[in-house]
Design a protein around this motif. Structure first.
Motif, short mmCIF file in Angstrom:
data_model
loop_
_atom_site.label_atom_id
_atom_site.label_comp_id
_atom_site.label_asym_id
_atom_site.label_seq_id
_atom_site.Cartn_x
_atom_site.Cartn_y
_atom_site.Cartn_z
N MET A 5 7.38 -107.02 21.01
CA MET A 5 7.23 -105.61 20.72
C MET A 5 6.30 -104.99 21.77
O MET A 5 5.44 -105.66 22.30
N ALA A 6 6.49 -103.70 22.03
CA ALA A 6 5.69 -103.08 23.09
C ALA A 6 5.55 -101.59 22.85
O ALA A 6 6.42 -100.95 22.26
N SER A 7 4.42 -101.06 23.32
CA SER A 7 4.29 -99.61 23.41
C SER A 7 5.00 -99.17 24.69
O SER A 7 5.16 -99.95 25.63
N VAL A 8 5.44 -97.91 24.71
CA VAL A 8 6.16 -97.37 25.87
C VAL A 8 5.54 -96.05 26.25
O VAL A 8 5.24 -95.21 25.40
N LYS A 9 5.34 -95.85 27.56
CA LYS A 9 4.82 -94.57 28.05
C LYS A 9 5.70 -94.07 29.19
O LYS A 9 5.95 -94.80 30.15
N LEU A 10 6.17 -92.85 29.06
CA LEU A 10 6.87 -92.16 30.14
C LEU A 10 5.90 -91.16 30.74
O LEU A 10 5.44 -90.24 30.05
N ASP A 11 5.55 -91.37 31.99
CA ASP A 11 4.56 -90.54 32.66
C ASP A 11 5.22 -89.69 33.73
O ASP A 11 5.60 -90.18 34.78
N ARG A 12 5.44 -88.41 33.41
CA ARG A 12 6.07 -87.44 34.32
C ARG A 12 7.40 -87.96 34.87
O ARG A 12 7.74 -87.79 36.04
N LEU A 13 8.16 -88.61 34.00
CA LEU A 13 9.44 -89.21 34.39
C LEU A 13 10.41 -88.13 34.87
O LEU A 13 10.67 -87.15 34.18
N THR A 14 10.94 -88.34 36.06
CA THR A 14 11.85 -87.37 36.68
C THR A 14 13.03 -88.11 37.28
O THR A 14 12.88 -89.15 37.93
N LYS A 15 14.24 -87.58 37.03
CA LYS A 15 15.44 -88.12 37.64
C LYS A 15 16.25 -86.95 38.18
O LYS A 15 16.64 -86.06 37.44
N GLN A 16 16.49 -87.00 39.49
CA GLN A 16 17.16 -85.91 40.18
C GLN A 16 18.46 -86.41 40.79
O GLN A 16 18.51 -87.47 41.41
#
Length: 363
Positions: A1-12
């Protein structure tokens, strides 16, 4: 199990930002749903978490470790797809075992894992069947079993219920939620169906055009939508909206809807918005059909002419014309007014929402 962090995630993709600066943190064991219409970026964000898409900018962290550049097999994730993606020539047993054998586990361990998954998902009698011999709901349970049997740190699901009929969707989403609770896996679920999001999630993240609009517990998002988009997207039937003139008189907010003046307590808007309202301003007033009761005495009343009654079993929806626009409310089936009759809707002031027409933000 894990915590998840999306930090300023950008997909162009070329000049198009499919995901634009997404900031989300999931604690270990949370069930988060990415919710929004087609093209909002939710599946692209999920693909980035899985490692199937490489972000254009930003980072992804599992338990504080940056996994942005890691391949999918290095992230200890499992994914359930919309189309099941089962191997047609393999039995249910072998489909579930496939990932475990790729990890080169011994057959005794694999057998125990299969039995545990089959027991949780009621697949015991189906283990020797091929996918073609299963119903859509059974195939989806196999796909879920194949994913969870590996004990992933993060379970990712991309609209896994969209190919099922209505009754199977309800049953399968119940099984998914129960299973996630039992194994405690951090889960990210993608859907455009707001009912699924409300039922399954610890929190809902509403997306639009690649950007996060609001994130919070389902009932918080439902009761306190951050803007017009969230208010209109969450809830079925959709919220009623009225263009109104507002002002502050005698310590209450006055809103004119057609020829009707509604009086709202100042607590329905943020304190910083009261100054503008005091001087008079246009606003958009929203009331959910489920909060607009026909033939009920409430804080606010609206009157109109009935043009449609929609019985759906335990309740009936009443459509009426008020101030030149169609408005939907709710009534008991045995108290439904006749088409062409007058109807008086009542609403609690606490259930009324005001939005700025320019920014679309909640006042």
């Amino acid at each position: 199990m894990a915590s998840v962090k999306l930090d300023r995630l950008t997909k162009q993709f070329g000049a198009v930002f499919a995901v634009a600066g997404l900031d989300i943190e999931l604690p270990d064991g949370e069930f988060l749903t990415l919710l929004g219409p087609s093209g909002c970026g939710k599946s692209t964000a999920l693909g980035c978490i899985a490692g199937l898409e490489k972000p254009s900018a930003g980072s992804i962290l599992f338990d504080g470790t940056d996994v942005t550049e890691r391949d999918p097999h290095e992230r200890n994730i499992a994914m359930v797809f919309q189309d099941y993606a089962l191997y047609p020539h393999m039995s249910v047993r072998d489909n579930i075992a496939f990932g475990l054998r790729q990890q080169r586990l011994d057959e005794a361990t694999i057998g125990r894992q299969i039995d545990a998954a089959a027991d949780m998902l009621d697949l015991g009698a189906l283990l020797d069947r091929k996918p073609v011999q299963l119903s859509g709901g059974q195939r989806q349970r196999v796909a879920v079993g194949r994913a969870v049997v590996r004990n992933p740190a993060v379970l990712l699901m991309d609209e896994p219920l969209s190919n099922l009929d209505a009754s199977l969707r309800v049953k399968t989403r119940t099984e998914i939620k129960r299973l996630q609770r039992e194994i405690g896996t951090t889960a990210v679920f993608v859907t455009h169906d707001q009912e699924e999001a409300m039922v399954l999630s610890d929190r809902v993240a509403v997306m639009r055009a690649g950007k996060l609009q609001q994130i919070g517990p389902p009932m918080e998002v439902y009761r306190k939508p951050a803007n017009l988009f969230v208010a209109s997207f969450i809830g079925s039937p959709a919220m009623n909206f009225f263009e109104v003139e507002t002002g502050l008189e005698d310590g209450v907010i006055r809103c004119r809807v057609g020829q009707t003046v509604l009086s709202l307590p100042t607590g329905v808007v943020a304190e910083q918005s009261l100054g503008a309202i005091r001087g008079g301003r246009k606003a958009i007033l929203g009331i959910r059909p489920t909060d607009l009761m026909a033939n009920a005495q409430r804080d606010l009343t609206l009157e109109g002419d009935v043009f449609l009654v929609e019985p759906i079993g335990p309740v009936s929806y009443v459509d009426a014309e008020i101030g030149g626009q169609a408005v939907k409310g709710l009534c008991e089936p045995d108290e439904a007014p006749a088409v062409g009759a007058k109807v008086r809707f009542g609403a609690l002031a606490a259930r009324v929402h005001l939005f700025d027409p320019a920014s679309e933000a909640r006042l």
